[in-house]
Every structure is written in C-alpha cells, then in structure tokens.
Design a protein around this motif. Structure first.
Motif, short mmCIF file in Angstrom:
data_model
loop_
_atom_site.label_atom_id
_atom_site.label_comp_id
_atom_site.label_asym_id
_atom_site.label_seq_id
_atom_site.Cartn_x
_atom_site.Cartn_y
_atom_site.Cartn_z
N GLY A 121 1.00 -1.24 -0.06
CA GLY A 121 -0.22 0.07 0.12
C GLY A 121 0.89 1.27 0.04
O GLY A 121 0.22 2.49 0.00
N TRP A 122 2.04 1.25 0.05
CA TRP A 122 2.96 2.36 0.00
C TRP A 122 2.98 3.25 -1.18
O TRP A 122 2.95 4.55 -1.07
N PRO A 123 2.99 2.61 -2.43
CA PRO A 123 2.79 3.35 -3.45
C PRO A 123 1.55 4.43 -3.59
O PRO A 123 1.87 5.63 -3.80
N ALA A 124 0.34 4.02 -2.97
CA ALA A 124 -0.63 4.97 -3.03
C ALA A 124 -0.56 6.00 -1.92
O ALA A 124 -1.05 7.31 -2.28
N VAL A 125 0.29 5.70 -0.75
CA VAL A 125 0.22 6.65 0.21
C VAL A 125 1.48 7.81 -0.15
O VAL A 125 1.17 8.86 0.02
N ALA A 126 2.25 7.09 -1.04
CA ALA A 126 3.47 8.07 -1.27
C ALA A 126 2.79 9.18 -2.44
O ALA A 126 3.19 10.28 -2.56
#
Length: 234
Positions: A121-126
């Motif tokens: 889920g990190w790409p969406a948060v970044a």
C-alpha cells in the motif's frame, strides 16, 4: 649565489608548500550520500523480502526519497508547515523502519503478512502525499489597485514622491460597452456548479463564507455577474 643554485632553492621551497585542493570536500555532504545509499539499499532489500521483485523493488526507495524531498521543499517554502512535517515524518518512518527491519530484527525469509500489506500500500500513500505537497491551493490574484497604492507608499517613503500626491489610476475607456449580465434565473448551470465548488473550498480553507470580491477574482468574471452568482449561492 649562482643562478642555478637559486633556482634549485626556489623549486624545493615550492614543492614543500602544500597546495590547496581545487574542490572543497564537505563532510556533511559525504555523510548524506552514505546515509542515502545505505537507506536506499535497505528499502530495496525490504521490498524484495515482501514479494516485490525486479524493477518494483527499486521503485520503492525512489518513492520514499521523492516524498522526503517534496516535504523538505514545502518546509523551506514556509507554507503549510504542518502538512510538510506530517509527510516528512511519514517518509522518515518508512526509511528508518526499513533500516531497523534489515538490521537483523526481522527474518527476511519469513516476512509477516502485515508488513507485506504495508509495502503493497505504500505507492498509493506516497502518491497522495506527493500530490498534496506539490499542488497546494491556488493563491488569489492580487488587486492592481492595491499594488498601485503600495508602490505609491514606497515611493513616498523613499522621497521620490510627495506623500500627498494623488494616485494616478488608469481610467476605463469611455467607448467600452457595458457587459450585459443575464438574469439571475438564466445563469449557466456549469458556472453555478463551479462557483459552489469554489465557495465550499473557500469555507473549508478559511472557515468563513466567500465574499463577492473574492468570488469575482477566483472566477475571473465582472463584478455585476459575480454579484448575481453570489445571490444564487446564499
């Protein structure tokens, strides 16, 4: 002293004097490069352990570094420091977490499912953080009359213009026809919908309803049309 011996003495003296380096090495910059390289490698290793292989594992440390740069630029700009510090701490936590996880505290061959979910889920948060940091609310266009008054006051303080001198403002051309404002009930629906969005965004940002002058500046419409639109918003 003979000429040859004098030249030998001068040559020896020049060789004994240390020469300054052409480029000054900054220890802080070297330390930053080392820290960035190690953090980059740790993020890559953690992404590989979480199931992200190939080019995807290399994209994770890049996204973390870009979010750190975007947060740093927002802090340097002096605007919305709360948002800048928030996303800076998020990116810093991701970087430090990868460093700690790959330091032997986590078995990279048996990564827990919760960590796999966080990494996935990190790409969406970044992307969300970078978008909010890079694209802030648009500033209102300055009023030309206020700029003229400010320039006049500055000139008066510097002594190049008397303080009591009248302010010369460009007069509107006499031959310019007056803009016809449609009746209130015939305003375009798309224009009213856009005005409502602008009013809601202004109330959310400032906590106060939007006034007619601000609405005119945001929409880029004449004053009478802005008053007609404001009447529909109330």
């Amino acid at each position: 002293m003979p000429e040859t011996e004098r030249e030998d003495v001068i040559s020896v003296a020049e060789r004994s004097v240390p020469r300054a380096l052409p480029v000054r090495v900054d220890a802080v910059l070297v330390q930053a490069v080392i820290a960035a390289a190690l953090s980059f490698a740790h993020l890559h290793d953690l992404a590989v352990a979480a199931g992200q292989d190939g080019w995807k594992a290399w994209a994770y440390p890049i996204s973390v570094d870009l979010l750190l740069v975007a947060a740093w630029r927002r802090l340097r700009s002096g605007e919305s420091k709360a948002a800048g510090w928030c996303w800076f701490l998020v990116a810093l936590t991701a970087s430090l977490g990868a460093n700690i996880a790959t330091a032997g505290l986590l078995d990279l061959h048996h990564v827990p499912a919760s960590l796999r979910i966080v990494v996935a889920g990190w790409p969406a948060v970044a992307f969300l953080g970078g978008t909010l940091l890079a694209h802030g609310p648009a500033d209102l266009a300055p009023d030309p009359r206020e700029q003229n008054d400010e320039l006049t006051n500055v000139a008066a303080q510097q002594g190049s213009l008397p303080a009591s001198a009248p302010v010369s403002r460009p007069a509107a051309p006499a031959s310019r026809p007056a803009l016809a404002v449609p009746p209130t009930g015939r305003l375009p629906t798309a224009l009213l919908d856009h005005a409502r969005k602008v009013a809601v965004e202004h109330r959310t940002r400032t906590g106060a309803p939007i006034d007619t002058e601000t609405l005119r500046a945001r929409l880029g419409v004449p004053g009478p049309l802005a008053e007609a639109i404001a009447a529909q918003l109330t």
